[in-house]
Design an enzyme around this catalytic site. Structure first.
Site, mmCIF file in Angstrom:
data_model
loop_
_atom_site.group_PDB
_atom_site.id
_atom_site.type_symbol
_atom_site.label_atom_id
_atom_site.label_comp_id
_atom_site.label_asym_id
_atom_site.label_seq_id
_atom_site.Cartn_x
_atom_site.Cartn_y
_atom_site.Cartn_z
ATOM 1 N N GLU A 1 -0.638 44.424 -60.857
ATOM 2 C CA GLU A 1 -1.840 45.060 -60.308
ATOM 3 C C GLU A 1 -2.358 44.143 -59.199
ATOM 4 O OE1 GLU A 1 -5.548 45.069 -62.573
ATOM 5 O OE2 GLU A 1 -6.027 47.026 -61.764
ATOM 6 N N CYS B 1 -10.339 50.612 -60.141
ATOM 7 C CA CYS B 1 -9.325 50.775 -61.183
ATOM 8 C C CYS B 1 -8.606 52.109 -61.019
ATOM 9 C CB CYS B 1 -9.964 50.696 -62.552
ATOM 10 S SG CYS B 1 -11.199 51.968 -62.769
ATOM 11 N N SER C 1 -9.640 43.385 -66.670
ATOM 12 C CA SER C 1 -8.198 43.319 -66.437
ATOM 13 C C SER C 1 -7.442 43.394 -67.774
ATOM 14 C CB SER C 1 -7.861 42.015 -65.715
ATOM 15 O OG SER C 1 -8.312 40.924 -66.488
ATOM 16 N N PHE D 1 -16.276 43.140 -62.199
ATOM 17 C CA PHE D 1 -17.030 42.974 -60.949
ATOM 18 C C PHE D 1 -16.995 44.211 -60.056
ATOM 19 C CE2 PHE D 1 -12.825 42.143 -59.130
ATOM 20 C CZ PHE D 1 -12.948 42.709 -57.875
ATOM 21 N N GLU E 1 -19.946 37.864 -63.807
ATOM 22 C CA GLU E 1 -20.742 36.779 -63.224
ATOM 23 C C GLU E 1 -20.589 36.721 -61.708
ATOM 24 O OE1 GLU E 1 -18.020 36.717 -64.895
ATOM 25 O OE2 GLU E 1 -16.823 34.886 -64.670
HETATM 26 P P1 NAD Z 1 -11.837 40.455 -65.568
HETATM 27 O O1 NAD Z 1 -10.949 40.835 -66.680
HETATM 28 O O2 NAD Z 1 -11.563 39.177 -64.850
HETATM 29 O O3 NAD Z 1 -13.364 40.345 -66.082
HETATM 30 C C1 NAD Z 1 -13.964 41.367 -66.812
HETATM 31 C C2 NAD Z 1 -15.047 40.760 -67.696
HETATM 32 O O4 NAD Z 1 -14.451 39.825 -68.583
HETATM 33 C C3 NAD Z 1 -16.118 40.006 -66.932
HETATM 34 O O5 NAD Z 1 -17.366 40.265 -67.505
HETATM 35 C C4 NAD Z 1 -15.705 38.558 -67.094
HETATM 36 O O6 NAD Z 1 -16.821 37.674 -67.095
HETATM 37 C C5 NAD Z 1 -15.035 38.552 -68.453
HETATM 38 N N1 NAD Z 1 -13.973 37.547 -68.540
HETATM 39 C C6 NAD Z 1 -13.194 37.079 -67.540
HETATM 40 N N2 NAD Z 1 -12.312 36.167 -68.010
HETATM 41 C C7 NAD Z 1 -12.532 36.075 -69.335
HETATM 42 C C8 NAD Z 1 -11.935 35.296 -70.389
HETATM 43 N N3 NAD Z 1 -10.932 34.457 -70.153
HETATM 44 N N4 NAD Z 1 -12.405 35.465 -71.643
HETATM 45 C C9 NAD Z 1 -13.408 36.323 -71.893
HETATM 46 N N5 NAD Z 1 -14.018 37.072 -70.929
HETATM 47 C C10 NAD Z 1 -13.581 36.941 -69.678
HETATM 48 O O7 NAD Z 1 -11.867 41.690 -64.549
HETATM 49 P P2 NAD Z 1 -12.532 41.753 -63.114
HETATM 50 O O8 NAD Z 1 -11.711 40.934 -62.177
HETATM 51 O O9 NAD Z 1 -13.982 41.504 -63.194
HETATM 52 O O10 NAD Z 1 -12.354 43.308 -62.782
HETATM 53 C C11 NAD Z 1 -11.202 43.840 -62.225
HETATM 54 C C12 NAD Z 1 -10.270 44.380 -63.289
HETATM 55 O O11 NAD Z 1 -10.940 45.371 -64.068
HETATM 56 C C13 NAD Z 1 -9.059 45.082 -62.717
HETATM 57 O O12 NAD Z 1 -7.941 44.738 -63.492
HETATM 58 C C14 NAD Z 1 -9.389 46.554 -62.855
HETATM 59 O O13 NAD Z 1 -8.274 47.412 -62.911
HETATM 60 C C15 NAD Z 1 -10.131 46.547 -64.127
HETATM 61 N N6 NAD Z 1 -10.973 47.729 -64.249
HETATM 62 C C16 NAD Z 1 -10.568 48.702 -65.113
HETATM 63 C C17 NAD Z 1 -11.319 49.843 -65.227
HETATM 64 C C18 NAD Z 1 -10.901 50.926 -66.164
HETATM 65 O O14 NAD Z 1 -11.679 51.824 -66.355
HETATM 66 N N7 NAD Z 1 -9.742 50.871 -66.780
HETATM 67 C C19 NAD Z 1 -12.487 50.003 -64.476
HETATM 68 C C20 NAD Z 1 -12.869 48.987 -63.616
HETATM 69 C C21 NAD Z 1 -12.095 47.847 -63.516
#
Ligand code: NAD
Length: 494
Positions: free
Chosen positions: A379, A280, A225, A148, A175
């Site tokens: 985090e 991130c 994440s 997101f 989403e």
């Molecule tokens: P998230 O892991 O909750 O979601 C990421 C994606 O995975 C979304 O599209 C979501 O719909 C999907 N998802 C969520 N739960 C899922 C599940 N149980 N099974 C399958 N898919 C699932 O992450 P977020 O909250 O949207 O974003 C923030 C996180 O992303 C933070 O931890 C941040 O550090 C990380 N991030 C990392 C980078 C990087 O380059 N390393 C860059 C941006 C964000």
């Protein structure tokens, strides 16, 4: 209520069995709902991508590049429109949203150079009368699953190179703020990308699992994440797919005693609280080395008073709200629990009051933090900056290297030798020297180490060309009756 549709085969698809809420984080109101894909919707999108693949992979490199030149033009012209969408669903301030789009545009600019990036190699006369050349071919249908916090930039990190390499794409954005992906996909169509090359499917776990288990999807790029990244990596790999899964972070900023105090304090504020800490590459731990600690903490604290927090649409706001009410409450809990863990809360942002019903929280500074405390280990992904005090440079490096994450790390110093040593020793994928958020420019690649990345390749830039293509090596000999003979031995060069 406004509905956010999928975008499949060049058209909007709004029908769905399930919808998810999309909030305006600045008001706390649900303003939209997003269609959530079932497995059959994923099938439909994969079928569209598969059907578009032969045409797109055989489109000339010049025609592919022309699309990216037009996308760049359109995205530049409509940047403020896209920024407004980002702010309305993510909450970040408009100037930050425009900055995100600019950084994403670097990946489109990189993609315009695809004919250079896709060049192979050729060796003449590797054996008598034998030449060898290598080519890079598309992987096939590629899935891009994004978080997101950068609803425009992270999709652009992936889709630029994936499409440039001749693949077709299924983009599954978060989403929580899904509209920008549809906006970007429609711009690609306007720029001349054939239908079916870039498809957007929205959804949650059900959609993601449908993608990971679909035999038609050949590669998966994921950013999110760490716990989810780990499961994505394992499941996609078990299903025989190529996968890169970028995870979370806990980025440290090491401040040596000889650092420029004002520069370090300004950088800490910008990198810890920009985008409400939901980056991130945000700095979440400031490591104060030796006797600079008291002055540094005071320099940061005094700057926090003047930060203006408010709706992202207000030009006076420097920081907007968090993404959801649940996330805000989780962030607050780390600050509230910190004293019981033995830390000192210098500024408690959880106490700041806001008039609107939005998901706002103030900025926090927590001192005397140590590994083993949740405020250090987890985090937090919010505007909370921890300070860890250490005696020496070696203690600082040990702290950085023992942390489970290794995304970005920064050192602030005037000592070139110390900076150079840090660059060599730090176990992280991206290092900043007096630069707190060292996100590489688009001609390099982005990625962390340890639990910040599962896979072998980093994202965008040169690594993305390797990830989104398969190598092929061709060995050629032309008929020469004087050398032709039967030889059952293993071919040797001569
Ligand atoms: P998230 O892991 O909750 O979601 C990421 C994606 O995975 C979304 O599209 C979501 O719909 C999907 N998802 C969520 N739960 C899922 C599940 N149980 N099974 C399958 N898919 C699932 O992450 P977020 O909250 O949207 O974003 C923030 C996180 O992303 C933070 O931890 C941040 O550090 C990380 N991030 C990392 C980078 C990087 O380059 N390393 C860059 C941006 C964000």
């Amino acid at each position: 209520m406004q509905q956010i549709p999928h975008y499949i085969d060049g058209r909007r698809v709004a029908e769905a069995e399930r919808f998810g809420p999309v909030f305006n984080p600045a008001t706390g109101e649900q303003e939209k709902e997003v269609a959530l894909a079932s497995a059959s919707r994923i099938d439909e999108a994969v079928a569209a991508a598969q059907a578009a693949l032969p045409g797109w992979r055989s489109a000339s490199l010049a025609k592919r590049a022309a699309v990216f030149y037009r996308v760049r033009q359109l995205l530049t012209e409509r940047k403020s429109e896209l920024a407004a969408i980002l702010t309305s669903e993510h909450g970040k301030v408009l100037s930050d949203a425009e900055g995100e789009i600019s950084r994403g545009l670097e990946n489109i600019e990189f993609a315009t150079g695809l004919s250079h990036m896709l060049k192979g190699e050729r060796s003449e006369q590797v054996s008598s009368g034998v030449d060898v050349h290598s080519i890079r071919q598309p992987v096939g249908v590629v899935a891009c699953i994004t978080p997101f916090n950068f609803p425009a930039m992270v999709p652009l990190w992936m889709i630029g190179s994936a499409i440039a390499c001749g693949n077709t794409v299924l983009l599954k954005p978060s989403e929580k703020d899904p509209s920008s992906s549809v906006f970007i996909a429609e711009l690609f169509t306007e720029a001349g990308l054939p239908d079916g090359v870039l498809n957007v499917v929205h959804g949650d776990r059900e959609a993601v699992e449908g993608i990971l288990d679909h035999p038609g999807v050949k590669a998966v790029s994921f950013v999110g994440s760490t716990p989810i990244a780990k499961t994505i990596y394992a499941r996609a790999a078990a299903n025989g797919k190529r996968v890169q899964a970028l995870g979370g972070a806990k980025n440290h900023m090491v401040v040596l005693p000889d650092a420029d105090l004002d520069m370090a304090a300004d950088a800490a504020i910008s990198a810890a609280y920009g985008s409400a800490g939901e980056r991130c590459m945000a700095i979440s731990v400031m490591v104060a080395v030796g006797d600079i600690a008291d002055d540094l903490v005071e320099a940061v604290r005094s700057r926090m008073e003047s930060l203006r927090i408010g709706p992202g649409t207000d030009p006076a706001s420097e920081m907007g709200p968090l993404i959801t009410a649940e996330h805000r409450d989780r962030v607050a809990s780390y600050v509230t629990n910190a004293p019981a863990e033995g830390a000192t809360v210098v500024v408690d942002g959880t106490q700041q009051q806001f008039d609107s019903g939005g998901f706002f929280i103030g900025v926090s500074l927590v001192d005397h933090v140590k590994p083993g405390m949740k405020v250090y280990d987890d985090e937090i992904f919010g505007p909370v900056l921890s300070v860890v005090r250490v005696d020496t440079y070696a203690d600082a490096v040990r702290l950085v290297n023992e942390n489970q994450y290794g995304n970005g790390v920064a050192i602030f110093t005037r000592d070139g030798g110390a900076a150079r040593q840090f660059e060599v020793e730090a176990e992280a994928g991206m290092v900043g020297v007096n630069v707190p958020i060292p996100v590489p420019v688009g001609t390099y690649s982005f990625g962390g180490w340890k639990d910040s990345l599962f896979g072998d390749t980093h994202m965008y830039g040169p690594d993305s060309i390797r990830f989104y293509t398969r190598g092929k090596v061709v060995t050629t000999r032309w008929p020469d009756p004087s050398t032709s003979k039967i030889d059952l031995g293993f071919p040797q060069v001569d």
